[in-house]
Scaffold this motif. Structure first.
Motif, PDB file in Angstrom:
ATOM      1  N   GLY A  32     -97.298  67.307   8.527  1.00  0.00           N
ATOM      2  CA  GLY A  32     -98.161  68.459   8.741  1.00  0.00           C
ATOM      3  C   GLY A  32     -99.612  68.126   9.041  1.00  0.00           C
ATOM      4  N   ASN A  33     -99.981  66.852   8.942  1.00  0.00           N
ATOM      5  CA  ASN A  33    -101.375  66.475   9.178  1.00  0.00           C
ATOM      6  C   ASN A  33    -101.850  66.844  10.583  1.00  0.00           C
ATOM      7  OD1 ASN A  33    -101.877  65.394   6.641  1.00  0.00           O
ATOM      8  ND2 ASN A  33    -101.191  63.349   7.212  1.00  0.00           N
ATOM      9  N   LEU A  34    -100.959  66.733  11.566  1.00  0.00           N
ATOM     10  CA  LEU A  34    -101.337  67.041  12.939  1.00  0.00           C
ATOM     11  C   LEU A  34    -101.734  68.508  13.074  1.00  0.00           C
ATOM     12  CD1 LEU A  34    -101.479  65.750  15.829  1.00  0.00           C
ATOM     13  CD2 LEU A  34     -99.248  66.796  16.236  1.00  0.00           C
ATOM     14  N   ALA A  35    -100.968  69.399  12.426  1.00  0.00           N
ATOM     15  CA  ALA A  35    -101.300  70.823  12.496  1.00  0.00           C
ATOM     16  C   ALA A  35    -102.613  71.118  11.787  1.00  0.00           C
ATOM     17  CB  ALA A  35    -100.167  71.654  11.886  1.00  0.00           C
ATOM     18  N   ARG A  42    -107.643  68.250  19.125  1.00  0.00           N
ATOM     19  CA  ARG A  42    -107.679  68.748  20.503  1.00  0.00           C
ATOM     20  C   ARG A  42    -109.081  68.613  21.101  1.00  0.00           C
ATOM     21  NH1 ARG A  42    -105.257  74.561  21.400  1.00  0.00           N
ATOM     22  NH2 ARG A  42    -106.029  74.008  23.479  1.00  0.00           N
ATOM     23  N   ALA A  43    -110.093  68.892  20.295  1.00  0.00           N
ATOM     24  CA  ALA A  43    -111.465  68.767  20.798  1.00  0.00           C
ATOM     25  C   ALA A  43    -111.849  67.304  21.011  1.00  0.00           C
ATOM     26  CB  ALA A  43    -112.437  69.421  19.817  1.00  0.00           C
ATOM     27  N   ASP A  44    -111.444  66.433  20.091  1.00  0.00           N
ATOM     28  CA  ASP A  44    -111.815  65.018  20.155  1.00  0.00           C
ATOM     29  C   ASP A  44    -111.129  64.306  21.317  1.00  0.00           C
ATOM     30  OD1 ASP A  44    -112.905  62.581  19.482  1.00  0.00           O
ATOM     31  OD2 ASP A  44    -111.476  62.151  17.890  1.00  0.00           O
ATOM     32  N   LEU A  45    -109.844  64.604  21.514  1.00  0.00           N
ATOM     33  CA  LEU A  45    -109.062  63.914  22.543  1.00  0.00           C
ATOM     34  C   LEU A  45    -108.835  64.760  23.785  1.00  0.00           C
ATOM     35  CD1 LEU A  45    -106.423  62.174  20.221  1.00  0.00           C
ATOM     36  CD2 LEU A  45    -108.579  61.259  21.093  1.00  0.00           C
ATOM     37  N   ASP A  46    -109.396  65.960  23.807  1.00  0.00           N
ATOM     38  CA  ASP A  46    -109.339  66.847  24.973  1.00  0.00           C
ATOM     39  C   ASP A  46    -107.901  67.194  25.363  1.00  0.00           C
ATOM     40  OD1 ASP A  46    -110.382  68.431  26.990  1.00  0.00           O
ATOM     41  OD2 ASP A  46    -110.457  66.791  28.443  1.00  0.00           O
ATOM     42  N   PHE A  47    -107.140  67.746  24.395  1.00  0.00           N
ATOM     43  CA  PHE A  47    -105.749  68.143  24.621  1.00  0.00           C
ATOM     44  C   PHE A  47    -105.672  69.643  24.873  1.00  0.00           C
ATOM     45  CE2 PHE A  47    -103.933  64.597  21.693  1.00  0.00           C
ATOM     46  CZ  PHE A  47    -104.174  63.665  22.694  1.00  0.00           C
ATOM     47  N   SER A  48    -104.802  70.045  25.780  1.00  0.00           N
ATOM     48  CA  SER A  48    -104.454  71.453  25.946  1.00  0.00           C
ATOM     49  C   SER A  48    -103.450  71.857  24.883  1.00  0.00           C
ATOM     50  CB  SER A  48    -103.849  71.690  27.336  1.00  0.00           C
ATOM     51  OG  SER A  48    -102.598  71.035  27.438  1.00  0.00           O
ATOM     52  N   ALA A  49    -103.183  73.161  24.767  1.00  0.00           N
ATOM     53  CA  ALA A  49    -102.148  73.625  23.836  1.00  0.00           C
ATOM     54  C   ALA A  49    -100.784  73.099  24.236  1.00  0.00           C
ATOM     55  CB  ALA A  49    -102.132  75.155  23.795  1.00  0.00           C
ATOM     56  N   THR A  50    -100.547  72.940  25.547  1.00  0.00           N
ATOM     57  CA  THR A  50     -99.272  72.388  26.015  1.00  0.00           C
ATOM     58  C   THR A  50     -99.114  70.939  25.570  1.00  0.00           C
ATOM     59  OG1 THR A  50     -99.257  73.855  27.935  1.00  0.00           O
ATOM     60  CG2 THR A  50     -97.868  71.900  28.047  1.00  0.00           C
ATOM     61  N   ALA A  51    -100.185  70.137  25.693  1.00  0.00           N
ATOM     62  CA  ALA A  51    -100.127  68.744  25.244  1.00  0.00           C
ATOM     63  C   ALA A  51     -99.921  68.672  23.731  1.00  0.00           C
ATOM     64  CB  ALA A  51    -101.407  68.016  25.640  1.00  0.00           C
ATOM     65  N   TYR A  52    -100.597  69.551  23.011  1.00  0.00           N
ATOM     66  CA  TYR A  52    -100.414  69.604  21.559  1.00  0.00           C
ATOM     67  C   TYR A  52     -98.973  69.954  21.219  1.00  0.00           C
ATOM     68  CZ  TYR A  52    -100.681  71.501  16.811  1.00  0.00           C
ATOM     69  OH  TYR A  52    -100.448  71.775  15.491  1.00  0.00           O
ATOM     70  N   GLY A 155    -101.187  69.397   1.441  1.00  0.00           N
ATOM     71  CA  GLY A 155    -101.669  68.704   2.626  1.00  0.00           C
ATOM     72  C   GLY A 155    -102.658  69.527   3.421  1.00  0.00           C
ATOM     73  N   THR A 156    -102.384  70.825   3.562  1.00  0.00           N
ATOM     74  CA  THR A 156    -103.292  71.681   4.328  1.00  0.00           C
ATOM     75  C   THR A 156    -104.615  71.866   3.605  1.00  0.00           C
ATOM     76  OG1 THR A 156    -101.413  72.869   5.291  1.00  0.00           O
ATOM     77  CG2 THR A 156    -103.560  73.925   5.433  1.00  0.00           C
ATOM     78  N   LEU A 157    -104.552  72.097   2.293  1.00  0.00           N
ATOM     79  CA  LEU A 157    -105.793  72.301   1.535  1.00  0.00           C
ATOM     80  C   LEU A 157    -106.606  71.016   1.464  1.00  0.00           C
ATOM     81  CD1 LEU A 157    -107.604  74.114  -0.141  1.00  0.00           C
ATOM     82  CD2 LEU A 157    -106.254  73.489  -2.166  1.00  0.00           C
ATOM     83  N   ALA A 158    -105.967  69.951   0.947  1.00  0.00           N
ATOM     84  CA  ALA A 158    -106.699  68.691   0.802  1.00  0.00           C
ATOM     85  C   ALA A 158    -107.079  68.114   2.160  1.00  0.00           C
ATOM     86  CB  ALA A 158    -105.848  67.685   0.015  1.00  0.00           C
ATOM     87  N   GLY A 159    -106.108  68.129   3.089  1.00  0.00           N
ATOM     88  CA  GLY A 159    -106.390  67.590   4.409  1.00  0.00           C
ATOM     89  C   GLY A 159    -107.464  68.381   5.128  1.00  0.00           C
ATOM     90  N   GLY A 160    -107.394  69.716   5.033  1.00  0.00           N
ATOM     91  CA  GLY A 160    -108.389  70.539   5.698  1.00  0.00           C
ATOM     92  C   GLY A 160    -109.789  70.309   5.157  1.00  0.00           C
ATOM     93  N   LEU A 161    -109.915  70.252   3.828  1.00  0.00           N
ATOM     94  CA  LEU A 161    -111.231  70.034   3.230  1.00  0.00           C
ATOM     95  C   LEU A 161    -111.756  68.633   3.523  1.00  0.00           C
ATOM     96  CD1 LEU A 161    -110.694  71.791  -0.227  1.00  0.00           C
ATOM     97  CD2 LEU A 161    -111.863  72.699   1.800  1.00  0.00           C
ATOM     98  N   LEU A 162    -110.865  67.636   3.464  1.00  0.00           N
ATOM     99  CA  LEU A 162    -111.299  66.264   3.746  1.00  0.00           C
ATOM    100  C   LEU A 162    -111.658  66.081   5.215  1.00  0.00           C
ATOM    101  CD1 LEU A 162    -108.753  64.245   1.566  1.00  0.00           C
ATOM    102  CD2 LEU A 162    -111.202  64.542   1.144  1.00  0.00           C
ATOM    103  N   GLN A 165    -115.050  67.158   6.047  1.00  0.00           N
ATOM    104  CA  GLN A 165    -116.107  66.242   5.612  1.00  0.00           C
ATOM    105  C   GLN A 165    -116.079  64.910   6.355  1.00  0.00           C
ATOM    106  OE1 GLN A 165    -118.580  66.934   3.341  1.00  0.00           O
ATOM    107  NE2 GLN A 165    -117.800  69.026   3.396  1.00  0.00           N
ATOM    108  N   TRP A 166    -114.869  64.343   6.529  1.00  0.00           N
ATOM    109  CA  TRP A 166    -114.747  62.979   7.030  1.00  0.00           C
ATOM    110  C   TRP A 166    -114.159  62.873   8.432  1.00  0.00           C
ATOM    111  CZ3 TRP A 166    -111.933  60.716   2.097  1.00  0.00           C
ATOM    112  CH2 TRP A 166    -112.819  60.746   1.021  1.00  0.00           C
ATOM    113  N   GLY A 167    -113.584  63.958   8.942  1.00  0.00           N
ATOM    114  CA  GLY A 167    -112.909  63.886  10.230  1.00  0.00           C
ATOM    115  C   GLY A 167    -111.432  63.575  10.058  1.00  0.00           C
ATOM    116  N   TRP A 168    -110.675  63.796  11.116  1.00  0.00           N
ATOM    117  CA  TRP A 168    -109.216  63.676  11.013  1.00  0.00           C
ATOM    118  C   TRP A 168    -108.719  62.244  10.888  1.00  0.00           C
ATOM    119  CZ3 TRP A 168    -106.319  61.234  14.879  1.00  0.00           C
ATOM    120  CH2 TRP A 168    -106.979  60.970  16.086  1.00  0.00           C
ATOM    121  N   ARG A 169    -109.406  61.285  11.498  1.00  0.00           N
ATOM    122  CA  ARG A 169    -108.913  59.901  11.476  1.00  0.00           C
ATOM    123  C   ARG A 169    -108.859  59.332  10.057  1.00  0.00           C
ATOM    124  NH1 ARG A 169    -108.548  57.694  16.505  1.00  0.00           N
ATOM    125  NH2 ARG A 169    -109.672  58.761  18.191  1.00  0.00           N
TER     126      ARG A 169
END
Length: 411
Positions: A32-35, A42-52, A155-162, A165-169
């Protein structure tokens, strides 16, 4: 009077179920991390919704089509080894995702993630069918359900908050490292891998042809397909929908979505307990399992059709109603094949059923992305199709499946 040996076996079985539940908890966080990071990625790697959508579908492609070999491997080499190898692969895939720089690398890692996670339900179903007493099988699946359903909540709560602060990577790297730690306790458990029931009764081997000829398999597979279309659509697109179509911040999205997933997980735990109680009180497994399935599809139909149309407050309320009924139905998805197929065929049966159940991850995820792009960011068509798919679930569980009772494979 229950013997001391029986008590020890039950205690050991549920410690084992707890550890498998933790594995599924980790499994669903990692997938679920990707979602959770969709808007940032999408903003960082310039993906469309279709690519996602293609990235989501890539995971489900290997996840679905590796179900059959995963079931065969679990029957051949045992659930413990196969689950451990799968966990190592999906953890490393998550960790390495934090270093990718483009679509191709991310797609390869999503394919590997799907391959690793494909073993989870086949291996765990084999272990449950062979090690958990029949009168506790509903609760066991409720505990497993709690694990994989609370995973997206945490994952959504912790991942979203982190990520805020730190970015997805950094979050992918952190979660991948933490996932690897599960292998330490798993390497130390002892499992009596059995071909027969926990009672030790000898049984004849079951061929794949025998399994494929069962009408019950195809009814359960159609029901699983319909249920997962809704569930995976929510997992894959709800965070992005709330942020990009409804104006939620990352923190607001994480709070609402994680709360909905937590309600789902708690309902799954309650559902397993209630199914066992209903059967103990004299209800048949057919009634005890099918009723929650039907209720979940009716709730899913209403929620999906209303989500893009109603004010956001009503949408969130309906989302929580849907998550309750979905959670109550969750133990049945794998309890049904465990009862029908027994330990000698449960892994392969679940492999087939779960392959069909995960085709929506391929078809639905990429199709939804195409529809959203075609509608200039509108989500109505994607939600409408998700709602209509629930009719197939009612046909599968209620019309095709038939009675839920152990199959006599000798006939």
């Amino acid at each position: 009077m229950t013997s001391l040996t029986d008590q020890r076996r039950k205690t050991g079985a549920f410690a084992l179920v707890g550890l498998m539940s933790l594995a599924l908890f980790i499994n669903y966080i990692d997938r679920g991390n990707l979602a959770t990071g969709a808007a940032q990625i999408r903003a960082d790697l310039d993906f469309s919704a279709t690519a996602y959508g293609a990235l989501l579908a890539g995971f489900y492609f290997t996840y679905a089509f590796c179900q059959l070999p995963a079931g065969a491997l679990a029957d051949r080499f045992g659930g413990k080894l196969i689950l451990g190898l799968g966990a190592a692969l999906w953890s490393l895939s998550t960790l390495l995702t934090g270093f990718v720089e483009g679509f191709a690398g991310l797609l390869v890692l999503r394919l590997l993630l799907g391959m690793g996670e494909s073993v989870a339900f086949t291996a765990s179903s084999k272990i449950i069918a062979g090690n958990v007493p029949r009168e506790r099988i509903g609760l066991a699946n409720g505990v497993i359900g709690f694990g994989y359903l609370v995973g997206p909540a945490v994952g959504t709560l912790a991942g979203g908050l982190l990520m805020a602060q730190w970015g997805w990577r950094a979050v992918f790297i952190l979660f991948g490292l933490l996932s690897l730690l599960w292998l330490i306790p798993w390497s130390r458990v002892r499992i009596e891998e059995q071909a027969g029931p926990a009672s030790g009764t000898a049984v004849a081997p079951v061929s794949m042809r025998q399994i494929l000829r069962r009408r019950e398999l195809w009814g359960a597979s159609l029901g699983h397909f319909a249920g997962n279309w809704n569930w995976y659509f929510i997992l894959g697109y709800l965070p992005m929908y709330l942020e990009m179509a409804r104006g939620f911040s990352k923190q607001e999205m994480a709070g609402v979505v994680s709360a909905a997933y937590l309600v789902n997980a708690l309902a799954a735990l309650a559902g397993g307990y209630l199914i066992d109680r209903a059967i103990k009180a004299g209800r048949t497994p057919t009634l005890a399992c099918k009723l929650p399935m039907a209720a979940a599809h009716l709730a899913g139909l209403g929620c999906m059709l209303a989500m893009p149309l109603l004010p956001i407050e009503a949408c969130i309320a309906l989302l929580f109603v849907y998550e309750v009924f979905l959670g109550l139905s969750s133990p049945g998805y794998f309890m049904i094949p465990q009862i029908l197929a027994g330990p000698q065929a449960a892994a392969r049966w679940v492999g087939i059923q779960n392959m069909a159940g995960n085709l929506p991850g391929i078809i639905g995820m990429i199709f939804a992305g195409v529809l959203i792009d075609a509608g200039d960011g509108a989500y109505f068509a994607a939600f409408a199709i998700a709602g209509a798919i629930n009719v197939l679930g009612l046909i599968g569980w209620l019309g095709i499946l038939g009675r839920i009772e152990p199959i006599d494979w000798t006939k």
